[in-house]
Motif scaffolding. Sequence first.
Motif, short mmCIF file in Angstrom:
data_model
loop_
_atom_site.label_atom_id
_atom_site.label_comp_id
_atom_site.label_asym_id
_atom_site.label_seq_id
_atom_site.Cartn_x
_atom_site.Cartn_y
_atom_site.Cartn_z
N THR A 15 0.85 -1.18 0.00
CA THR A 15 0.00 0.00 0.00
C THR A 15 0.89 1.24 0.00
OG1 THR A 15 -0.06 0.20 2.40
CG2 THR A 15 -1.69 -1.26 1.39
N PRO A 16 0.35 2.42 -0.24
CA PRO A 16 1.20 3.62 -0.21
C PRO A 16 1.99 3.78 1.08
CG PRO A 16 -0.89 4.15 -1.24
CD PRO A 16 -1.03 2.75 -0.71
N ASN A 17 1.41 3.40 2.21
CA ASN A 17 2.14 3.51 3.47
C ASN A 17 3.17 2.39 3.61
OD1 ASN A 17 0.92 5.87 4.38
ND2 ASN A 17 -0.80 4.76 5.27
N GLY A 18 2.78 1.18 3.28
CA GLY A 18 3.73 0.08 3.35
C GLY A 18 4.92 0.28 2.44
N GLN A 19 4.67 0.86 1.28
CA GLN A 19 5.74 1.06 0.30
C GLN A 19 6.83 2.01 0.80
OE1 GLN A 19 3.11 2.14 -2.88
NE2 GLN A 19 3.22 0.12 -3.83
N LYS A 20 6.50 2.86 1.74
CA LYS A 20 7.53 3.75 2.29
C LYS A 20 8.66 2.94 2.91
CE LYS A 20 3.93 7.04 3.68
NZ LYS A 20 3.29 7.72 4.82
N ALA A 21 8.30 1.97 3.74
CA ALA A 21 9.32 1.14 4.38
C ALA A 21 10.05 0.29 3.35
CB ALA A 21 8.67 0.25 5.44
N HIS A 22 9.32 -0.26 2.38
CA HIS A 22 9.94 -1.12 1.37
C HIS A 22 10.99 -0.34 0.58
CE1 HIS A 22 5.71 -3.22 1.18
NE2 HIS A 22 6.27 -3.29 2.38
N ILE A 23 10.62 0.85 0.12
CA ILE A 23 11.55 1.65 -0.69
C ILE A 23 12.77 2.05 0.13
CG2 ILE A 23 11.84 3.85 -1.90
CD1 ILE A 23 8.85 3.63 -2.68
N ASP A 167 10.73 12.42 -0.05
CA ASP A 167 10.30 11.90 -1.34
C ASP A 167 9.75 10.48 -1.19
OD1 ASP A 167 11.49 14.04 -3.28
OD2 ASP A 167 13.14 13.53 -1.94
N ILE A 168 10.45 9.67 -0.42
CA ILE A 168 10.02 8.28 -0.23
C ILE A 168 8.64 8.23 0.40
CG2 ILE A 168 10.54 6.17 1.05
CD1 ILE A 168 13.53 6.85 0.66
N ALA A 169 8.34 9.15 1.30
CA ALA A 169 7.04 9.16 1.97
C ALA A 169 5.89 9.45 1.02
CB ALA A 169 7.04 10.20 3.10
N SER A 170 6.16 10.22 -0.03
CA SER A 170 5.06 10.73 -0.86
C SER A 170 4.82 9.95 -2.15
CB SER A 170 5.32 12.20 -1.21
OG SER A 170 5.19 13.02 -0.08
N ILE A 171 5.81 9.24 -2.65
CA ILE A 171 5.66 8.69 -3.99
C ILE A 171 4.55 7.65 -4.09
CG2 ILE A 171 7.52 7.00 -3.64
CD1 ILE A 171 8.01 7.16 -6.69
N GLY A 172 4.40 6.79 -3.08
CA GLY A 172 3.37 5.76 -3.15
C GLY A 172 1.98 6.34 -3.30
N TRP A 173 1.74 7.46 -2.61
CA TRP A 173 0.44 8.13 -2.73
C TRP A 173 0.32 8.87 -4.06
CZ3 TRP A 173 -3.59 7.13 0.20
CH2 TRP A 173 -3.37 6.58 1.47
N ALA A 174 1.37 9.57 -4.46
CA ALA A 174 1.29 10.41 -5.65
C ALA A 174 1.14 9.62 -6.93
CB ALA A 174 2.53 11.31 -5.73
N GLN A 175 1.64 8.39 -6.96
CA GLN A 175 1.51 7.62 -8.20
C GLN A 175 0.07 7.18 -8.45
OE1 GLN A 175 3.65 3.93 -8.24
NE2 GLN A 175 2.70 3.16 -6.38
N GLY A 176 -0.80 7.37 -7.47
CA GLY A 176 -2.21 7.02 -7.65
C GLY A 176 -3.08 8.17 -8.12
N TRP A 177 -2.46 9.16 -8.76
CA TRP A 177 -3.20 10.37 -9.14
C TRP A 177 -4.43 10.09 -9.99
CZ3 TRP A 177 -3.43 10.84 -14.41
CH2 TRP A 177 -2.44 10.19 -15.15
N GLU A 178 -4.37 9.09 -10.87
CA GLU A 178 -5.49 8.86 -11.78
C GLU A 178 -6.73 8.38 -11.02
OE1 GLU A 178 -6.32 6.82 -16.15
OE2 GLU A 178 -4.58 6.20 -14.98
N ARG A 179 -6.53 7.42 -10.10
CA ARG A 179 -7.68 6.92 -9.34
C ARG A 179 -8.16 7.93 -8.31
NH1 ARG A 179 -6.07 3.50 -4.59
NH2 ARG A 179 -7.69 2.04 -5.22
N GLY A 206 11.04 -1.43 -4.51
CA GLY A 206 10.21 -1.23 -3.33
C GLY A 206 8.73 -1.17 -3.65
N LEU A 207 8.38 -0.58 -4.78
CA LEU A 207 6.98 -0.48 -5.18
C LEU A 207 6.39 -1.83 -5.57
CD1 LEU A 207 7.08 2.80 -7.31
CD2 LEU A 207 6.04 2.51 -5.05
N GLU A 208 7.24 -2.78 -5.93
CA GLU A 208 6.76 -4.09 -6.38
C GLU A 208 6.67 -5.12 -5.26
OE1 GLU A 208 5.50 -5.06 -9.40
OE2 GLU A 208 5.53 -2.87 -9.67
N VAL A 209 7.29 -4.84 -4.13
CA VAL A 209 7.29 -5.82 -3.03
C VAL A 209 5.86 -6.19 -2.64
CG1 VAL A 209 7.82 -6.18 -0.59
CG2 VAL A 209 9.52 -5.12 -2.09
N GLY A 210 5.57 -7.47 -2.58
CA GLY A 210 4.28 -7.95 -2.14
C GLY A 210 3.20 -8.02 -3.20
#
Length: 232
Positions: A15-23, A167-179, A206-210
Amino acid sequence: MTTQTKPIDVYSLPTPNGQKAHIMLEELGVPWTYHRIDIGKGDQFKPGFLAISPNNKIPAIVDPEGPDGQPISIFEAGAILKYLGLKFGQLYPTDPRKQVKVDEWLFWQVGGFGPMLGQNHHFALYAPERIPYATKRYIDETHRLYGVLNKQLEGREYIADDYSIADIASIGWAQGWERQGQNIEDFPNVKAWLARLGARPAVARGLEVGKDTPAADLSKDKAAQGVLFNQR
């Protein structure tokens, strides 16, 4: 530089929050182990997970090599990012003025950009009934926040000048701009920033983990909705 001999345990989801730790962990290049917490099935309420994440949210980590050599658990993605940045001396500056700038944008994300976009997702995609005012309110606030980010990125490659946990904190959320009902062309600096970050191998990993395990479609999965929404 601090070294890590034992893997850090990460209890999370893609998820956008989980991806922070992964990245962050991929960027650091330290050993870590992913443990899937299926929030649609209620794993977040199990005693073992609550012992390390009392707010029953992902991600949470357990570092077997804590500050005193003993294990330490950390919950809340922002706290995890700061802990790892400080421990390994990377992606979080040592200069106090630069720290303030990174902290401002880290807290902007955890206090606004994430929660408001999350409410956008809820009312636009998952709510059992559509409430036009609520949907518009959060889509409009999402647009405002993207505008804030776009302005900050004017003339900058990264949010706080140098690539960091902001940057790491925000990218997971920002990549969902379309939805989220946004047009990325309205925010050219954000668009360029997303491409810049997406080109980093550690970010891509990191974005692909899980993601090898299919996620529940919360717009249709009534059982998962019952677990996730309207808890008291």
